[in-house]
Design an enzyme around this catalytic site. Sequence first.
Site, PDB file in Angstrom:
ATOM      1  N   ARG A 121      38.888 -33.649  18.534  1.00 35.42           N
ATOM      2  CA  ARG A 121      37.490 -33.267  18.743  1.00 35.42           C
ATOM      3  C   ARG A 121      37.032 -33.611  20.156  1.00 35.42           C
ATOM      4  NH1 ARG A 121      36.109 -33.461  12.938  1.00 35.42           N
ATOM      5  NH2 ARG A 121      34.064 -32.559  12.615  1.00 35.42           N
ATOM      6  N   ARG A 129      25.967 -26.847   1.181  1.00 37.42           N
ATOM      7  CA  ARG A 129      26.908 -27.859   0.717  1.00 37.42           C
ATOM      8  C   ARG A 129      26.188 -29.171   0.423  1.00 37.42           C
ATOM      9  NH1 ARG A 129      31.938 -29.501   4.351  1.00 37.42           N
ATOM     10  NH2 ARG A 129      30.296 -30.526   5.549  1.00 37.42           N
ATOM     11  N   ARG A 150      27.139 -35.859   0.643  1.00 37.73           N
ATOM     12  CA  ARG A 150      27.537 -36.384   1.957  1.00 37.73           C
ATOM     13  C   ARG A 150      26.308 -36.802   2.755  1.00 37.73           C
ATOM     14  NH1 ARG A 150      32.353 -32.897   4.744  1.00 37.73           N
ATOM     15  NH2 ARG A 150      31.197 -33.578   6.590  1.00 37.73           N
ATOM     16  N   ARG A 153      25.051 -33.173  14.774  1.00 42.98           N
ATOM     17  CA  ARG A 153      26.479 -32.821  14.765  1.00 42.98           C
ATOM     18  C   ARG A 153      26.728 -31.593  15.641  1.00 42.98           C
ATOM     19  NH1 ARG A 153      27.067 -32.338   8.524  1.00 42.98           N
ATOM     20  NH2 ARG A 153      29.230 -31.737   8.827  1.00 42.98           N
TER      21      ARG A 153
HETATM   22  P1  B4P Z   1      33.856 -26.773   6.770  1.00 48.91           P
HETATM   23  O1  B4P Z   1      33.803 -26.201   8.112  1.00 48.91           O
HETATM   24  O2  B4P Z   1      35.174 -26.744   6.117  1.00 48.91           O
HETATM   25  O3  B4P Z   1      33.232 -28.188   7.009  1.00 48.91           O
HETATM   26  P2  B4P Z   1      33.972 -29.517   7.349  1.00 48.91           P
HETATM   27  O4  B4P Z   1      35.434 -29.414   7.310  1.00 48.91           O
HETATM   28  O5  B4P Z   1      33.407 -30.529   6.425  1.00 48.91           O
HETATM   29  O6  B4P Z   1      33.607 -29.795   8.858  1.00 48.91           O
HETATM   30  P3  B4P Z   1      32.778 -30.925   9.502  1.00 48.91           P
HETATM   31  O7  B4P Z   1      33.083 -30.776  10.944  1.00 48.91           O
HETATM   32  O8  B4P Z   1      31.364 -30.852   9.154  1.00 48.91           O
HETATM   33  O9  B4P Z   1      33.223 -32.327   8.834  1.00 48.91           O
HETATM   34  P4  B4P Z   1      34.475 -33.295   8.990  1.00 48.91           P
HETATM   35  O10 B4P Z   1      34.802 -33.736   7.633  1.00 48.91           O
HETATM   36  O11 B4P Z   1      35.575 -32.706   9.798  1.00 48.91           O
HETATM   37  O12 B4P Z   1      32.941 -26.051   5.660  1.00 48.91           O
HETATM   38  C1  B4P Z   1      31.578 -26.193   5.517  1.00 48.91           C
HETATM   39  C2  B4P Z   1      30.988 -25.446   4.299  1.00 48.91           C
HETATM   40  O13 B4P Z   1      30.991 -24.035   4.514  1.00 48.91           O
HETATM   41  C3  B4P Z   1      31.695 -25.660   2.970  1.00 48.91           C
HETATM   42  O14 B4P Z   1      30.728 -26.016   2.018  1.00 48.91           O
HETATM   43  C4  B4P Z   1      32.298 -24.294   2.599  1.00 48.91           C
HETATM   44  O15 B4P Z   1      32.263 -24.045   1.214  1.00 48.91           O
HETATM   45  C5  B4P Z   1      31.406 -23.330   3.342  1.00 48.91           C
HETATM   46  N1  B4P Z   1      32.126 -22.125   3.778  1.00 48.91           N
HETATM   47  C6  B4P Z   1      33.354 -22.094   4.333  1.00 48.91           C
HETATM   48  N2  B4P Z   1      33.714 -20.819   4.630  1.00 48.91           N
HETATM   49  C7  B4P Z   1      32.667 -20.031   4.261  1.00 48.91           C
HETATM   50  C8  B4P Z   1      32.417 -18.619   4.329  1.00 48.91           C
HETATM   51  N3  B4P Z   1      33.306 -17.752   4.831  1.00 48.91           N
HETATM   52  N4  B4P Z   1      31.239 -18.154   3.872  1.00 48.91           N
HETATM   53  C9  B4P Z   1      30.316 -19.019   3.362  1.00 48.91           C
HETATM   54  N5  B4P Z   1      30.493 -20.356   3.261  1.00 48.91           N
HETATM   55  C10 B4P Z   1      31.656 -20.868   3.712  1.00 48.91           C
HETATM   56  O16 B4P Z   1      33.862 -34.509   9.829  1.00 48.91           O
HETATM   57  C11 B4P Z   1      32.783 -35.309   9.367  1.00 48.91           C
HETATM   58  C12 B4P Z   1      32.435 -36.382  10.388  1.00 48.91           C
HETATM   59  O17 B4P Z   1      33.541 -37.318  10.528  1.00 48.91           O
HETATM   60  C13 B4P Z   1      32.179 -35.898  11.823  1.00 48.91           C
HETATM   61  O18 B4P Z   1      30.855 -35.443  12.013  1.00 48.91           O
HETATM   62  C14 B4P Z   1      32.509 -37.172  12.634  1.00 48.91           C
HETATM   63  O19 B4P Z   1      31.446 -38.082  12.611  1.00 48.91           O
HETATM   64  C15 B4P Z   1      33.675 -37.778  11.875  1.00 48.91           C
HETATM   65  N6  B4P Z   1      34.970 -37.314  12.433  1.00 48.91           N
HETATM   66  C16 B4P Z   1      35.876 -36.509  11.793  1.00 48.91           C
HETATM   67  N7  B4P Z   1      36.940 -36.262  12.601  1.00 48.91           N
HETATM   68  C17 B4P Z   1      36.690 -36.918  13.770  1.00 48.91           C
HETATM   69  C18 B4P Z   1      37.386 -37.015  15.012  1.00 48.91           C
HETATM   70  N8  B4P Z   1      38.556 -36.363  15.208  1.00 48.91           N
HETATM   71  N9  B4P Z   1      36.832 -37.752  16.005  1.00 48.91           N
HETATM   72  C19 B4P Z   1      35.673 -38.398  15.834  1.00 48.91           C
HETATM   73  N10 B4P Z   1      34.945 -38.347  14.683  1.00 48.91           N
HETATM   74  C20 B4P Z   1      35.452 -37.608  13.663  1.00 48.91           C
END
Ligand code: B4P
Length: 190
Positions: A90, A129, A135, A146
Amino acid sequence: MLNVVIFGAPGSGKGTQSELIINKYGLFHISTGDVLRAEMKNGTELGKTAEGYISKGQLVPDELIIDMLAKVLDSNEETKKGVIFDGFPRTIPQAKALKKMLADRVTEVSAVVGLEVEEPELIDRLLKRGQVSGRSDDNLETIKSRLEVYHNQTTPLKDYYIEEKKYNAIHGMGSVEEIFARIEKTIDNL
Ligand code: B4P
């Protein structure tokens, strides 16, 4: 060996599309967000530290994330069959650390799949979501932080991977199946 980075804003569908990619290509899934949420649930030191950042919509510091990722890679033999990196890297330092970690294991990033989605759709998906996820970061105020963090700290990675000739833009609007068909086309052409 196929190592795919799935890249995109919060709500772009990284987690959703990762599941489909794993099913089709048999890759090992590493979602840094999932690993952090498991640490938080188990009340570990890392989980307690991460919670403070995640609930404010900020990134967890690079050194903690890089160390965490190295441990996941080292403790899972299955990563040798290829990995989908979901939510990592990221930041540019994370991308450089990933390059080195994979080079040490005599492999590299095969491709970056960049899910490109318009901002109102991102907010809409995350709020939806939030109604069921429980969450702490799926509320409007944190979603806005974010997205700001994404624009400032994560989007520079797109140019980094374009330069490395690894970036593949995927139109991330439409049904889950339509988007996956676009990803399949990209991966099958590697
Ligand atoms: P996703 O895009 O899959 O969301 P996500 O994986 O949870 O991404 P996010 O970036 O928010 O969180 P992460 O856990 O990585 O989907 C979102 C929603 O959209 C779902 O409900 C899905 O059903 C829906 N959807 C998908 N496709 C669709 C479509 N075609 N049509 C309609 N709806 C659809 O990270 C969380 C936190 O952890 C970060 O903010 C950060 O604080 C920390 N973190 C994680 N990795 C990190 C890193 N590498 N470095 C630093 N901090 C980190």
